[in-house]
Write a protein that holds these residues in place. Structure first.
Motif, mmCIF file in Angstrom:
data_model
loop_
_atom_site.group_PDB
_atom_site.id
_atom_site.type_symbol
_atom_site.label_atom_id
_atom_site.label_comp_id
_atom_site.label_asym_id
_atom_site.label_seq_id
_atom_site.Cartn_x
_atom_site.Cartn_y
_atom_site.Cartn_z
ATOM 1 N N MET A 399 0.862 -1.187 0.000
ATOM 2 C CA MET A 399 0.000 0.000 0.000
ATOM 3 C C MET A 399 0.902 1.242 0.000
ATOM 4 O O MET A 399 1.949 1.256 0.636
ATOM 5 C CB MET A 399 -0.926 0.014 1.216
ATOM 6 N N ARG A 400 0.455 2.296 -0.723
ATOM 7 C CA ARG A 400 1.307 3.476 -0.811
ATOM 8 C C ARG A 400 1.378 4.201 0.538
ATOM 9 O O ARG A 400 0.397 4.253 1.284
ATOM 10 C CB ARG A 400 0.829 4.415 -1.925
ATOM 11 N N ALA A 401 2.561 4.764 0.827
ATOM 12 C CA ALA A 401 2.818 5.370 2.139
ATOM 13 C C ALA A 401 1.957 6.600 2.378
ATOM 14 O O ALA A 401 1.666 6.967 3.510
ATOM 15 C CB ALA A 401 4.289 5.743 2.256
ATOM 16 N N ASP A 402 1.519 7.257 1.271
ATOM 17 C CA ASP A 402 0.719 8.472 1.465
ATOM 18 C C ASP A 402 -0.784 8.186 1.365
ATOM 19 O O ASP A 402 -1.584 9.105 1.137
ATOM 20 C CB ASP A 402 1.140 9.558 0.473
ATOM 21 N N MET A 403 -1.180 6.922 1.543
ATOM 22 C CA MET A 403 -2.619 6.606 1.572
ATOM 23 C C MET A 403 -3.261 7.333 2.759
ATOM 24 O O MET A 403 -2.776 7.243 3.891
ATOM 25 C CB MET A 403 -2.810 5.093 1.744
ATOM 26 N N PRO A 404 -4.342 8.102 2.503
ATOM 27 C CA PRO A 404 -4.955 8.846 3.611
ATOM 28 C C PRO A 404 -5.539 7.914 4.689
ATOM 29 O O PRO A 404 -6.089 6.861 4.358
ATOM 30 C CB PRO A 404 -6.084 9.630 2.927
ATOM 31 N N VAL A 405 -5.381 8.303 5.936
ATOM 32 C CA VAL A 405 -5.985 7.551 7.049
ATOM 33 C C VAL A 405 -6.678 8.540 7.985
ATOM 34 O O VAL A 405 -6.300 9.709 8.066
ATOM 35 C CB VAL A 405 -4.942 6.744 7.873
ATOM 36 N N ALA A 406 -7.709 8.027 8.655
ATOM 37 C CA ALA A 406 -8.383 8.852 9.671
ATOM 38 C C ALA A 406 -8.597 8.000 10.910
ATOM 39 O O ALA A 406 -8.848 6.799 10.815
ATOM 40 C CB ALA A 406 -9.719 9.355 9.138
ATOM 41 N N LEU A 407 -8.475 8.621 12.063
ATOM 42 C CA LEU A 407 -8.826 7.939 13.306
ATOM 43 C C LEU A 407 -9.984 8.713 13.925
ATOM 44 O O LEU A 407 -9.890 9.933 14.102
ATOM 45 C CB LEU A 407 -7.632 7.897 14.267
ATOM 46 N N VAL A 408 -11.063 8.000 14.188
ATOM 47 C CA VAL A 408 -12.248 8.659 14.735
ATOM 48 C C VAL A 408 -12.447 8.183 16.168
ATOM 49 O O VAL A 408 -12.672 6.999 16.413
ATOM 50 C CB VAL A 408 -13.508 8.334 13.901
ATOM 51 N N GLU A 409 -12.334 9.116 17.085
ATOM 52 C CA GLU A 409 -12.468 8.783 18.507
ATOM 53 C C GLU A 409 -13.855 9.208 18.977
ATOM 54 O O GLU A 409 -14.322 10.293 18.637
ATOM 55 C CB GLU A 409 -11.388 9.542 19.283
ATOM 56 N N ASN A 410 -14.539 8.340 19.733
ATOM 57 C CA ASN A 410 -15.883 8.649 20.241
ATOM 58 C C ASN A 410 -16.830 9.103 19.131
ATOM 59 O O ASN A 410 -17.571 10.079 19.284
ATOM 60 C CB ASN A 410 -15.833 9.741 21.321
ATOM 61 N N GLY A 411 -16.804 8.388 18.046
ATOM 62 C CA GLY A 411 -17.609 8.761 16.883
ATOM 63 C C GLY A 411 -19.083 8.955 17.212
ATOM 64 O O GLY A 411 -19.650 8.205 18.002
ATOM 65 N N THR A 412 -19.682 9.962 16.626
ATOM 66 C CA THR A 412 -21.098 10.376 16.728
ATOM 67 C C THR A 412 -21.454 11.018 18.069
ATOM 68 O O THR A 412 -22.562 11.487 18.261
ATOM 69 C CB THR A 412 -22.121 9.224 16.473
#
Ligand code: SAH
Length: 454
Positions: A399-412
């Motif tokens: 997988m490419r190193a600049d693939m976007p990632v998100a971490l969602v804490e306590n979603g909603t």
């Protein structure tokens, strides 16, 4: 509690209404509907008042307000168009310990008239304590729309059955079960709405004769990711009828507030690395409670069948022939995606989405090669502790190193936090959030820049 809600019987009781205009007319209609012995004092009266007087429904007292009008009154309503007069009436009523309602200045009155939804004998009153009458009215409209017209008939029939129910069903829980069957019987409601009393009586007899439930049951209810508005209507019905609620830490406080107040609550808190109650013990608990005849709700964060061990909990019940059902919930992936503005699929970015467990003990089975492929979105549950391994494996498998990632804490939830970056930063980003958090990997994450709204 600024005002104490109270329903009072006015039949035949003298009430004084001061004012003879349109506003007073509205109040008069309500007081007459309640059967009050209505005396109306004013300088001038509208035509309606004269008509009511002719029909013997009201007694008119012509002239300026006189404190002697208050004699023998139970309740006073000041509804003139003159604030000073209204206040004078209220003061005089106070001095005599008579409750008084003031139009236009409810907050200064000793009594307020709520917005009502009338399904007599069922009566629902909504009050904002005079602070936000428009809000109270909006709520009233919603409730009006929600509550079928025949509800009053159902309540009236219930009134005639109370003594019999008490005699026939010894325990409180048997009675409650009867009433719940009674009030949720669509056929009975429909029959009453059609005015078919003979058929309604037949149906009622059937309810009386139905074998009392001796065994309990279990419903797995998905509570969704946190925002109580995301609970399903069916989930809400179940948590409001449960005898016992078994829940864990992922269920938000907001949702627990919706649980039937006298239901027993059993906390079996579980979080990664902190298994308070072993799964086998939870399974056993559900079984035992149901065997005692309880209606058990196993309330779980998100959806019970997505990393929720719902399947394991049901297997034991199935083996013991305990009836069960499942109410799906909004899983964290859907909730977090929606509330962070990251569509999980998108024609230009991802044709599939994979929900992946971050518990990597079985990593051999994960198939990193396929996970690292393009044109898909990965959502890792329980992935925080393994973020560095996830990063490593995905990079390792191309997988490419600049693939976007998100971490969602306590979603909603109101305290939702989202951090974004690229795959190469995943491990580092994971230290900026705490559990519960979801990791989303894929080019859809870049859409958040335009689509974030929460
Ligand atoms: N059955 C649940 C998942 C239970 S596994 C569901 O369908 O959502 C627990 C994991 O779910 C957590 O470690 C976290 O990764 C994720 N999770 C649950 N609620 C979350 C929330 N409100 N925000 C972010 N992640 C959440």
């Amino acid at each position: 509690m600024e005002y104490f809600p109270l329903f009072c019987r006015l039949q035949g009781k003298r009430c004084l209404l001061v004012g003879g205009g349109e506003v007073a007319e509205r109040k008069a209609r309500l007081l007459l509907a309640a059967g009050a012995d209505l005396h109306v004092g004013a300088l001038n009266f509208s035509a309606a008042f004269h008509q009511w007087a002719q029909q013997g429904k009201v007694t008119l007292l012509q002239g300026s307000f006189n404190t002697c009008w208050l004699s023998d009154c139970w309740l006073v309503v000041a509804a003139t168009d003159n604030d000073q007069v209204n206040q004078h009436v209220a003061d005089a009523a106070d001095a005599r310990r008579i409750f008084c309602n003031l139009v236009d200045a409810p907050a200064q009155a000793s009594a307020i008239m709520p917005s009502i939804i009338d399904r007599s004998p069922l009566m629902i009153a909504v009050s904002s304590g005079g602070r936000a009458p428009v809000l109270a009215r909006l709520l009233r409209e919603k409730l009006e729309a929600m509550l079928p017209q025949h509800l009053g008939q159902l309540a009236r029939l219930a009134g005639t059955l109370r003594a019999r129910v008490k005699k026939q069903f010894a325990s409180v829980s048997q009675r409650r079960h009867f009433w719940e069957r009674f009030f949720s019987s669509d056929r009975l409601a429909q029959t009453l709405a059609n005015g078919d009393m003979a058929r309604a009586n037949d149906l009622t007899e059937t309810l009386f004769n139905a074998a009392p439930e001796t065994h309990g049951d279990v419903t797995l209810v998905g509570a969704g990711p946190g925002d109580a508005g995301l609970l399903t209507l069916k989930g809400l019905q179940h948590i409001q009828q449960a005898d016992v609620i078994v829940y864990d830490r992922l269920v938000s406080e907001e949702i627990l507030n919706l649980v039937r107040r006298d239901a027993e609550r059993v906390f079996v808190g579980k979080r990664a690395g902190d298994h308070c109650v072993p799964q086998a013990q939870i399974n056993q608990l559900l079984l035992e409670q149901a065997q005692r005849g309880k209606r058990v709700v196993r309330l779980k964060g998100g959806d019970p069948f997505i990393f929720g061990r719902g399947g394991e909990e049901l297997e034991l019940l199935a083996r013991h022939h305990i009836p069960f059902s499942v109410v799906p919930g909004i899983t964290a992936a859907s909730g977090c995606a929606a509330y962070s503005g990251i569509p999980l699929t998108h024609r230009d970015h991802a044709q599939s989405v994979r929900l992946v467990t971050g518990h990597l003990q079985h990593e051999g089975r994960l198939g990193w090669q396929k996970l690292a492929a393009d044109q898909q979105t990965l959502v890792f549950y329980m992935g925080l502790a393994q973020a560095s391994e996830i990063q490593h494996q995905l990079l390792q498998h191309g997988m490419r190193a600049d693939m976007p990632v998100a971490l969602v804490e306590n979603g909603t939830r109101t305290d939702q936090r989202v951090v974004t970056g690229t795959l190469i930063q995943l491990d580092e980003l994971s230290r900026q959030v705490t559990s519960p958090s979801l990791i989303i990997v894929g080019s859809v994450v870049s859409l958040r820049d335009t689509l974030r709204w929460f």
